[in-house]
Design a protein around this motif. Structure first.
Motif, PDB file in Angstrom:
ATOM      1  N   ALA A 109      -4.861  -1.694   8.715  1.00 52.41           N
ATOM      2  CA  ALA A 109      -4.137  -2.735   7.983  1.00 52.41           C
ATOM      3  C   ALA A 109      -4.641  -2.836   6.540  1.00 52.41           C
ATOM      4  N   TYR A 110      -5.943  -2.659   6.373  1.00 51.77           N
ATOM      5  CA  TYR A 110      -6.539  -2.682   5.027  1.00 51.77           C
ATOM      6  C   TYR A 110      -5.955  -1.578   4.156  1.00 51.77           C
ATOM      7  N   VAL A 111      -5.953  -0.342   4.694  1.00 46.72           N
ATOM      8  CA  VAL A 111      -5.459   0.790   3.905  1.00 46.72           C
ATOM      9  C   VAL A 111      -3.997   0.554   3.521  1.00 46.72           C
ATOM     10  N   GLU A 112      -3.227   0.098   4.495  1.00 49.42           N
ATOM     11  CA  GLU A 112      -1.797  -0.127   4.254  1.00 49.42           C
ATOM     12  C   GLU A 112      -1.603  -1.216   3.184  1.00 49.42           C
ATOM     13  N   ALA A 113      -2.343  -2.313   3.321  1.00 45.34           N
ATOM     14  CA  ALA A 113      -2.191  -3.431   2.373  1.00 45.34           C
ATOM     15  C   ALA A 113      -2.667  -3.032   0.973  1.00 45.34           C
ATOM     16  N   TYR A 114      -3.781  -2.338   0.915  1.00 50.08           N
ATOM     17  CA  TYR A 114      -4.365  -1.959  -0.376  1.00 50.08           C
ATOM     18  C   TYR A 114      -3.442  -0.961  -1.087  1.00 50.08           C
ATOM     19  N   ALA A 115      -2.927   0.001  -0.322  1.00 48.90           N
ATOM     20  CA  ALA A 115      -2.009   0.987  -0.909  1.00 48.90           C
ATOM     21  C   ALA A 115      -0.775   0.283  -1.458  1.00 48.90           C
ATOM     22  N   LYS A 116      -0.256  -0.664  -0.688  1.00 47.56           N
ATOM     23  CA  LYS A 116       0.939  -1.398  -1.147  1.00 47.56           C
ATOM     24  C   LYS A 116       0.643  -2.187  -2.415  1.00 47.56           C
ATOM     25  N   ALA A 117      -0.550  -2.797  -2.469  1.00 47.70           N
ATOM     26  CA  ALA A 117      -0.915  -3.593  -3.651  1.00 47.70           C
ATOM     27  C   ALA A 117      -0.953  -2.705  -4.892  1.00 47.70           C
ATOM     28  N   ILE A 118      -1.488  -1.500  -4.747  1.00 44.27           N
ATOM     29  CA  ILE A 118      -1.604  -0.595  -5.896  1.00 44.27           C
ATOM     30  C   ILE A 118      -0.232  -0.113  -6.344  1.00 44.27           C
ATOM     31  N   VAL A 119       0.618   0.141  -5.361  1.00 45.70           N
ATOM     32  CA  VAL A 119       1.937   0.686  -5.676  1.00 45.70           C
ATOM     33  C   VAL A 119       2.875  -0.404  -6.204  1.00 45.70           C
ATOM     34  N   SER A 120       2.707  -1.610  -5.697  1.00 41.71           N
ATOM     35  CA  SER A 120       3.702  -2.647  -6.008  1.00 41.71           C
ATOM     36  C   SER A 120       3.385  -3.506  -7.228  1.00 41.71           C
ATOM     37  N   PHE A 121       2.107  -3.691  -7.558  1.00 48.31           N
ATOM     38  CA  PHE A 121       1.754  -4.605  -8.657  1.00 48.31           C
ATOM     39  C   PHE A 121       1.021  -3.868  -9.754  1.00 48.31           C
ATOM     40  N   ASP A 122       1.428  -4.106 -10.994  1.00 43.17           N
ATOM     41  CA  ASP A 122       0.688  -3.534 -12.119  1.00 43.17           C
ATOM     42  C   ASP A 122      -0.771  -3.993 -12.102  1.00 43.17           C
ATOM     43  N   PHE A 123      -1.008  -5.260 -11.721  1.00 44.80           N
ATOM     44  CA  PHE A 123      -2.393  -5.761 -11.719  1.00 44.80           C
ATOM     45  C   PHE A 123      -3.230  -5.027 -10.668  1.00 44.80           C
ATOM     46  N   PRO A 192       6.341   4.643 -10.658  1.00 44.88           N
ATOM     47  CA  PRO A 192       7.245   3.633 -10.088  1.00 44.88           C
ATOM     48  C   PRO A 192       8.673   4.163  -9.892  1.00 44.88           C
ATOM     49  N   ASP A 193       9.070   5.157 -10.707  1.00 39.79           N
ATOM     50  CA  ASP A 193      10.427   5.682 -10.568  1.00 39.79           C
ATOM     51  C   ASP A 193      10.463   6.946  -9.697  1.00 39.79           C
ATOM     52  N   GLY A 194       9.376   7.222  -8.993  1.00 39.06           N
ATOM     53  CA  GLY A 194       9.305   8.419  -8.141  1.00 39.06           C
ATOM     54  C   GLY A 194      10.102   8.266  -6.857  1.00 39.06           C
ATOM     55  N   ALA A 195      10.118   9.341  -6.051  1.00 40.58           N
ATOM     56  CA  ALA A 195      10.979   9.367  -4.874  1.00 40.58           C
ATOM     57  C   ALA A 195      10.378   8.620  -3.678  1.00 40.58           C
ATOM     58  N   LEU A 196       9.066   8.391  -3.701  1.00 43.44           N
ATOM     59  CA  LEU A 196       8.412   7.824  -2.519  1.00 43.44           C
ATOM     60  C   LEU A 196       8.369   6.297  -2.580  1.00 43.44           C
ATOM     61  N   SER A 197       8.737   5.667  -1.467  1.00 39.03           N
ATOM     62  CA  SER A 197       8.717   4.204  -1.444  1.00 39.03           C
ATOM     63  C   SER A 197       7.297   3.714  -1.169  1.00 39.03           C
ATOM     64  N   ALA A 198       7.060   2.458  -1.535  1.00 42.60           N
ATOM     65  CA  ALA A 198       5.741   1.851  -1.315  1.00 42.60           C
ATOM     66  C   ALA A 198       5.385   1.895   0.167  1.00 42.60           C
ATOM     67  N   ASP A 199       6.366   1.604   1.029  1.00 42.50           N
ATOM     68  CA  ASP A 199       6.101   1.574   2.468  1.00 42.50           C
ATOM     69  C   ASP A 199       5.736   2.944   2.998  1.00 42.50           C
ATOM     70  N   GLU A 200       6.461   3.966   2.506  1.00 44.18           N
ATOM     71  CA  GLU A 200       6.222   5.341   2.968  1.00 44.18           C
ATOM     72  C   GLU A 200       4.784   5.756   2.625  1.00 44.18           C
ATOM     73  N   ILE A 201       4.395   5.486   1.379  1.00 43.72           N
ATOM     74  CA  ILE A 201       3.055   5.843   0.931  1.00 43.72           C
ATOM     75  C   ILE A 201       2.003   5.110   1.755  1.00 43.72           C
ATOM     76  N   ALA A 202       2.201   3.805   1.904  1.00 41.51           N
ATOM     77  CA  ALA A 202       1.204   2.983   2.593  1.00 41.51           C
ATOM     78  C   ALA A 202       1.047   3.416   4.052  1.00 41.51           C
ATOM     79  N   THR A 203       2.156   3.679   4.730  1.00 43.70           N
ATOM     80  CA  THR A 203       2.076   4.043   6.148  1.00 43.70           C
ATOM     81  C   THR A 203       1.423   5.411   6.335  1.00 43.70           C
ATOM     82  N   GLN A 204       1.825   6.376   5.492  1.00 43.31           N
ATOM     83  CA  GLN A 204       1.240   7.714   5.618  1.00 43.31           C
ATOM     84  C   GLN A 204      -0.263   7.676   5.370  1.00 43.31           C
ATOM     85  N   PHE A 205      -0.687   6.933   4.371  1.00 44.89           N
ATOM     86  CA  PHE A 205      -2.121   6.842   4.072  1.00 44.89           C
ATOM     87  C   PHE A 205      -2.870   6.175   5.222  1.00 44.89           C
TER      88      PHE A 205
END
Lengths: 231, 231
Positions: A109-123, A192-205
């Motif tokens: 859950a940590y990896v998924e949440a952290y990956a999403k945070a990096i992909v979704s927020f500039d901060f 941000p304009d790439g082909a991979l969605s935030a969810d896809e990246i987070a789940t695979q990681f």
């Protein structure tokens, strides 16, 4: 709006001057947020060093004195970007910890949440991407203390997993570095304009880092010495 | 010393002037190597931007003109550091590929070799750590082309593993990014005088990234939706 201790006693309406102050405050907060969001975007796009306060002002269409009303200098803005990013990541991690069972699932859950945070927020991406060596020693210490809290959370999940038997015995610090590294590195290649969605990246990681690459029935050959093969 | 086509025919000794040239050349190569090694060390210690040619000259105890005899500018030095680092990594990866069987084992050998390269050589650490955004567009393109070769090697091993059944079906590009990210990130936390040996780091990373954290009999819960638990 709920009446607060600061509103005028004796009426249900706040004092006009206070209302005006509140409105100004809200307005100021919105502008402050705009400064931070634009700064984070520019820092990520051009690098911290190459972003000047003048450029930031131009992009925001405000004068330099107006900009300096919100922040004394560029470093103060960067520290605030880090603070917001780390706060957002911590919130996601706490949520991850609450809703999952054993240590391994918390790591997942940590990896998924952290990956999403990096992909979704500039901060969030600022935390992963920007070099805190650019900061003055005092500011750097502050940012590193905040980052250390994230590191400690992930280590505690790995330790919990080893204790509850869901994670194989390993070097906790190294495993935590590997997890954080894989996720932080997202900042270097993610567009941000790439082909991979935030969810896809987070789940695979999350899958790869908890379960590894290995197919279920594959054997991993771990050579103790380099294999000696004859041609 | 073996006689070469450039040595003086008719005697077994090379011409004195050629010998002197060879000696000068060797001497020049040694000095050039010293420039590169000291530069790599300074870039890693203080950052590329903050390292000046003057500082490099002072550290090497040579004059600025002597330094400019070897390299036209700082960028040329950085590109050469990248080149040497990438060449060393490629050599290790080729060796890893030759001596191992299926795709998963090649990935394991890759992670181990790459981690060792980053931990053991300043040039290897330069590849992982330094920001190629500091380079001019031409030099950046050259360095990124070299880096891409490493990325392509790891992707080919993951694909091979999926084909031969040793690696579970996954998003090849994302899996390769996760592997490279975990290893590259070593550069940010590794200290040559730290407690962990190069072998320890390399083996732990290789284990974690191929086998995951999961204990053999642990189940990983992969929630499709956030679980709804009542307090």
């Amino acid at each position: 709006m709920a009446k607060t201790a600061d509103t005028n006693e004796g009426t249900n309406q706040p004092h006009e001057p206070w209302k005006a102050f509140q409105a100004r405050q809200r307005n100021s907060d919105t502008k402050r947020d705009a400064v931070l969001q634009t700064a984070a975007h520019l820092f990520l796009e051009h690098g911290y060093r190459r972003t000047s306060m003048s450029e930031l002002g131009t992009r925001l269409k405000i004068t330099k004195p107006a900009l300096y009303y919100y922040f004394h200098n560029k470093e103060e803005i960067l520290v605030e970007c880090y603070r917001l990013g780390i706060a957002a990541i911590e919130q996601l991690l706490d949520k991850a910890a609450v809703s999952h069972g054993n240590g391994l699932n918390k790591v997942r859950a940590y990896v998924e949440a952290y990956a999403k945070a990096i992909v979704s927020f500039d901060f969030g991406r600022c935390v992963a991407m920007l070099d805190d060596a650019e900061l003055s020693p005092k500011a750097r210490r502050e940012v590193r203390d905040l980052k250390r809290k994230i590191d400690m959370t992930i280590r505690s999940y790995v330790e919990e997993g080893i204790r509850d038997g869901s994670i194989a015995e390993c070097h906790v610090k190294l495993a935590s570095f590997a997890l954080a590294g894989a996720v932080n590195w997202i900042g270097t290649w993610y567009r941000p304009d790439g082909a991979l969605s935030a969810d896809e990246i987070a789940t695979q990681f999350a899958d790869l880092l908890t379960q590894g690459l290995r197919a279920n029935d594959a054997k991993v050959q771990v050579p103790k010495k380099p294999p000696t093969r004859k041609p």
